[in-house]
Motif scaffolding. Structure first.
Motif, PDB file in Angstrom:
ATOM      1  N   PHE A   8       0.826  -1.207   0.000  1.00  0.00           N
ATOM      2  CA  PHE A   8       0.000   0.000   0.000  1.00  0.00           C
ATOM      3  C   PHE A   8       0.861   1.259   0.000  1.00  0.00           C
ATOM      4  O   PHE A   8       0.471   2.276  -0.580  1.00  0.00           O
ATOM      5  N   ILE A  16       2.919   1.230  -7.745  1.00  0.00           N
ATOM      6  CA  ILE A  16       1.985   0.201  -8.217  1.00  0.00           C
ATOM      7  C   ILE A  16       0.706   0.932  -8.633  1.00  0.00           C
ATOM      8  O   ILE A  16       0.150   1.699  -7.846  1.00  0.00           O
ATOM      9  N   VAL A  18      -3.166   1.730  -9.429  1.00  0.00           N
ATOM     10  CA  VAL A  18      -4.487   1.302  -8.944  1.00  0.00           C
ATOM     11  C   VAL A  18      -5.547   2.171  -9.607  1.00  0.00           C
ATOM     12  O   VAL A  18      -5.227   3.202 -10.211  1.00  0.00           O
ATOM     13  N   PHE A  30      -9.134   3.534  -3.426  1.00  0.00           N
ATOM     14  CA  PHE A  30      -9.048   2.876  -4.737  1.00  0.00           C
ATOM     15  C   PHE A  30      -9.835   1.579  -4.708  1.00  0.00           C
ATOM     16  O   PHE A  30     -10.156   1.045  -3.637  1.00  0.00           O
ATOM     17  N   GLY A  34      -9.355  -7.453  -5.754  1.00  0.00           N
ATOM     18  CA  GLY A  34     -10.063  -8.729  -5.564  1.00  0.00           C
ATOM     19  C   GLY A  34     -11.391  -8.464  -4.871  1.00  0.00           C
ATOM     20  O   GLY A  34     -11.579  -8.837  -3.717  1.00  0.00           O
ATOM     21  N   ASN A  88      -9.635  -5.016   9.063  1.00  0.00           N
ATOM     22  CA  ASN A  88      -9.012  -6.215   9.619  1.00  0.00           C
ATOM     23  C   ASN A  88      -7.695  -5.825  10.292  1.00  0.00           C
ATOM     24  O   ASN A  88      -6.873  -5.129   9.669  1.00  0.00           O
ATOM     25  N   GLN A  95      -6.091  -9.811   8.328  1.00  0.00           N
ATOM     26  CA  GLN A  95      -5.314  -8.734   7.700  1.00  0.00           C
ATOM     27  C   GLN A  95      -4.150  -9.337   6.901  1.00  0.00           C
ATOM     28  O   GLN A  95      -3.260  -9.961   7.476  1.00  0.00           O
ATOM     29  N   VAL A  97      -2.584  -7.337   4.250  1.00  0.00           N
ATOM     30  CA  VAL A  97      -1.674  -6.215   3.971  1.00  0.00           C
ATOM     31  C   VAL A  97      -1.511  -5.416   5.261  1.00  0.00           C
ATOM     32  O   VAL A  97      -2.476  -4.878   5.808  1.00  0.00           O
ATOM     33  N   HIS A 101      -6.022  -0.135   6.669  1.00  0.00           N
ATOM     34  CA  HIS A 101      -6.941   0.162   5.571  1.00  0.00           C
ATOM     35  C   HIS A 101      -8.358  -0.216   5.962  1.00  0.00           C
ATOM     36  O   HIS A 101      -8.578  -1.074   6.813  1.00  0.00           O
ATOM     37  N   HIS A 103     -12.062  -1.380   4.342  1.00  0.00           N
ATOM     38  CA  HIS A 103     -12.814  -1.873   3.184  1.00  0.00           C
ATOM     39  C   HIS A 103     -14.203  -1.229   3.228  1.00  0.00           C
ATOM     40  O   HIS A 103     -14.857  -1.248   4.277  1.00  0.00           O
TER      41      HIS A 103
HETATM   42  P1  AMP Z   1      -6.900  -7.386   4.114  1.00  0.00           P
HETATM   43  O1  AMP Z   1      -7.198  -8.862   4.104  1.00  0.00           O
HETATM   44  O2  AMP Z   1      -7.861  -6.616   4.973  1.00  0.00           O
HETATM   45  O3  AMP Z   1      -5.462  -7.104   4.454  1.00  0.00           O
HETATM   46  O4  AMP Z   1      -7.189  -6.904   2.648  1.00  0.00           O
HETATM   47  C1  AMP Z   1      -6.215  -6.535   1.732  1.00  0.00           C
HETATM   48  C2  AMP Z   1      -6.928  -6.240   0.440  1.00  0.00           C
HETATM   49  O5  AMP Z   1      -6.021  -5.575  -0.427  1.00  0.00           O
HETATM   50  C3  AMP Z   1      -7.442  -7.477  -0.300  1.00  0.00           C
HETATM   51  O6  AMP Z   1      -8.854  -7.399  -0.429  1.00  0.00           O
HETATM   52  C4  AMP Z   1      -6.731  -7.399  -1.649  1.00  0.00           C
HETATM   53  O7  AMP Z   1      -7.554  -7.792  -2.730  1.00  0.00           O
HETATM   54  C5  AMP Z   1      -6.354  -5.929  -1.739  1.00  0.00           C
HETATM   55  N1  AMP Z   1      -5.188  -5.643  -2.567  1.00  0.00           N
HETATM   56  C6  AMP Z   1      -3.948  -6.171  -2.445  1.00  0.00           C
HETATM   57  N2  AMP Z   1      -3.131  -5.669  -3.392  1.00  0.00           N
HETATM   58  C7  AMP Z   1      -3.868  -4.802  -4.123  1.00  0.00           C
HETATM   59  C8  AMP Z   1      -3.608  -3.971  -5.249  1.00  0.00           C
HETATM   60  N3  AMP Z   1      -2.409  -3.942  -5.834  1.00  0.00           N
HETATM   61  N4  AMP Z   1      -4.608  -3.202  -5.732  1.00  0.00           N
HETATM   62  C9  AMP Z   1      -5.836  -3.229  -5.178  1.00  0.00           C
HETATM   63  N5  AMP Z   1      -6.147  -3.999  -4.091  1.00  0.00           N
HETATM   64  C10 AMP Z   1      -5.184  -4.775  -3.589  1.00  0.00           C
END
Ligand code: AMP
Ligand code: ZN
Length: 138
Positions: A8, A16, A18, A30, A34, A88, A95, A97, A101, A103
């Protein structure tokens, strides 16, 4: 995870690409790559914090004020019946990433994305014991 390796942080700095829906000096929003529903949006503070409680209170309130505005735009743009805001924290909570963040997940009646979670009742007296454990950590 170091800032250098953080996906991120790389998104925030433009390394990267987005699909952005909102950006200012505090947050970037953004579309999740997924999604679990159309318009599934991620809101990330531009500064790196791993978890909610790591985030400075002043900055968190700035993030929070944007979160409502972005959620409103996502809901209006997707014409959905409702939305979930999820944050998360930690691997046990899903979690993946390790950069704070939120969602925003557009929801429609009967979409079946989440069922109710498995709620239970506390045994006699346990609710007070648990509350006391938490209260003393402030
Ligand atoms: P979490 O499980 O809460 O850490 O969610 C991380 C989210 O980041 C997941 O839903 C991934 O699909 C999303 N994600 C990871 N890399 C990217 C990316 N390059 N662009 C957009 N979303 C991403
Ligand atoms: Zn980061």
């Amino acid at each position: 995870m170091s800032v250098k390796d953080c996906v991120f942080c790389k998104i925030v700095t433009g390394q990267i690409p987005v699909t952005k829906v909102f950006e200012d000096d505090v947050v970037l929003a953004f579309l999740d790559i997924g999604p679990i529903s159309d318009g599934h949006t991620l809101v990330v503070p531009k500064q790196h914090f791993e978890k909610l409680h790591d985030c400075d209170a002043g900055l968190l309130s700035q993030v929070g004020s944007r979160l409502g505005k972005i959620a409103g735009a996502v809901a209006a743009g997707m014409s959905c019946d409702g939305y979930n805001v999820l944050c998360n924290n930690g691997r046990a909570a899903g979690q993946l990433v390790e950069h704070l963040h939120f969602h925003i997940i557009p929801r429609n009646l009967g979409d079946g994305i989440f069922e109710r979670w498995p709620a239970y009742k506390y045994k006699q007296g346990l609710i007070e014991t648990i509350a006391a454990k938490i209260r003393k950590k402030f």
